[in-house]
Design an enzyme around this catalytic site. Structure first.
Site, PDB file in Angstrom:
ATOM      1  N   CYS A   8      30.656  75.568  80.088  1.00 34.41           N
ATOM      2  CA  CYS A   8      30.498  76.442  78.909  1.00 34.41           C
ATOM      3  C   CYS A   8      29.574  77.601  79.241  1.00 34.41           C
ATOM      4  CB  CYS A   8      29.952  75.662  77.722  1.00 34.41           C
ATOM      5  SG  CYS A   8      31.186  74.673  76.849  1.00 34.41           S
ATOM      6  N   HIS A  47      35.378  74.023  74.615  1.00 25.43           N
ATOM      7  CA  HIS A  47      34.902  72.793  75.256  1.00 25.43           C
ATOM      8  C   HIS A  47      35.655  71.565  74.755  1.00 25.43           C
ATOM      9  CE1 HIS A  47      31.918  70.091  77.170  1.00 25.43           C
ATOM     10  NE2 HIS A  47      32.377  69.275  76.233  1.00 25.43           N
ATOM     11  N   HIS A 101      38.636  70.350  83.357  1.00 26.23           N
ATOM     12  CA  HIS A 101      38.940  71.330  84.408  1.00 26.23           C
ATOM     13  C   HIS A 101      40.026  70.782  85.310  1.00 26.23           C
ATOM     14  CE1 HIS A 101      35.679  68.731  85.869  1.00 26.23           C
ATOM     15  NE2 HIS A 101      36.194  68.872  87.066  1.00 26.23           N
TER      16      HIS A 101
HETATM   17  P1  AMP Z   1      34.900  66.899  89.122  1.00 30.13           P
HETATM   18  O1  AMP Z   1      34.277  66.029  90.163  1.00 30.13           O
HETATM   19  O2  AMP Z   1      36.380  66.718  88.980  1.00 30.13           O
HETATM   20  O3  AMP Z   1      34.179  66.812  87.801  1.00 30.13           O
HETATM   21  O4  AMP Z   1      34.764  68.374  89.681  1.00 30.13           O
HETATM   22  C1  AMP Z   1      33.682  69.212  89.423  1.00 30.13           C
HETATM   23  C2  AMP Z   1      33.807  70.364  90.376  1.00 30.13           C
HETATM   24  O5  AMP Z   1      32.950  71.401  89.928  1.00 30.13           O
HETATM   25  C3  AMP Z   1      33.379  70.040  91.815  1.00 30.13           C
HETATM   26  O6  AMP Z   1      34.474  70.294  92.700  1.00 30.13           O
HETATM   27  C4  AMP Z   1      32.201  70.977  92.065  1.00 30.13           C
HETATM   28  O7  AMP Z   1      32.164  71.473  93.372  1.00 30.13           O
HETATM   29  C5  AMP Z   1      32.446  72.077  91.046  1.00 30.13           C
HETATM   30  N1  AMP Z   1      31.260  72.806  90.602  1.00 30.13           N
HETATM   31  C6  AMP Z   1      30.074  72.302  90.218  1.00 30.13           C
HETATM   32  N2  AMP Z   1      29.237  73.291  89.846  1.00 30.13           N
HETATM   33  C7  AMP Z   1      29.921  74.456  89.993  1.00 30.13           C
HETATM   34  C8  AMP Z   1      29.605  75.828  89.771  1.00 30.13           C
HETATM   35  N3  AMP Z   1      28.395  76.218  89.314  1.00 30.13           N
HETATM   36  N4  AMP Z   1      30.541  76.757  90.040  1.00 30.13           N
HETATM   37  C9  AMP Z   1      31.739  76.391  90.515  1.00 30.13           C
HETATM   38  N5  AMP Z   1      32.115  75.113  90.730  1.00 30.13           N
HETATM   39  C10 AMP Z   1      31.222  74.154  90.475  1.00 30.13           C
HETATM   40 ZN    ZN Z   2      31.741  72.852  78.121  1.00 28.70          ZN
END
Ligand code: AMP
Ligand code: ZN
Length: 114
Positions: A8, A47, A101
């Site tokens: 968010c 969200h 996501h």
């Molecule tokens: P998940 O494990 O499916 O929840 O994936 C979360 C993803 O978010 C991981 O692949 C992280 O590398 C990515 N992530 C975490 N923080 C950031 C950020 N600030 N910008 C871009 N990607 C992020």
């Molecule tokens: Zn959110």
């Protein structure tokens, strides 16, 4: 918008991200820790915690989300070579960020794990 939600805050521009596409209430940005040459995250601006909360999106958002994911893959020239789209929910899914996501991954041959 949740003040405590990382994604968010990216939507709000409070945390920087490499945004590669944004339209119809969806945002795509590069994963900060890419697992593949192309590793883009697609999120709805609104969200919801995960796919399990998808009914919190409008019907238009739900359908736009799929077209948006396909457009992100097309933007990265992945249609010919192929790509993988995944979303994780909960502990067994190893979800680490609790804002829905989609991982759009390509540019290499994926493992045959799934
Ligand atoms: P998940 O494990 O499916 O929840 O994936 C979360 C993803 O978010 C991981 O692949 C992280 O590398 C990515 N992530 C975490 N923080 C950031 C950020 N600030 N910008 C871009 N990607 C992020
Ligand atoms: Zn959110």
């Amino acid at each position: 918008m949740s003040d405590h939600c990382l994604f968010c805050r990216i939507v709000a521009g409070e945390i920087p991200a490499e945004v590669v596409r944004r339209e119809n209430g969806m945002v795509a940005f590069n994963d900060i820790n890419p697992k593949t040459p192309v590793h883009v995250l697609v999120i709805p601006e609104r969200h919801v915690d995960s796919l399990a909360g998808v009914e919190g999106l409008t019907p238009e958002e739900r359908s736009d989300m799929l077209a948006f994911i396909a457009a992100v893959a097309r933007d990265h020239d992945l249609e010919g070579t192929g790509y993988r789209v995944t979303t994780n929910h909960g502990e067994d899914g190893r979800q680490s960020v609790h804002h829905l996501h989609w991982h759009v991954m390509g540019g290499t041959r994926m493992s045959d794990m799934m």
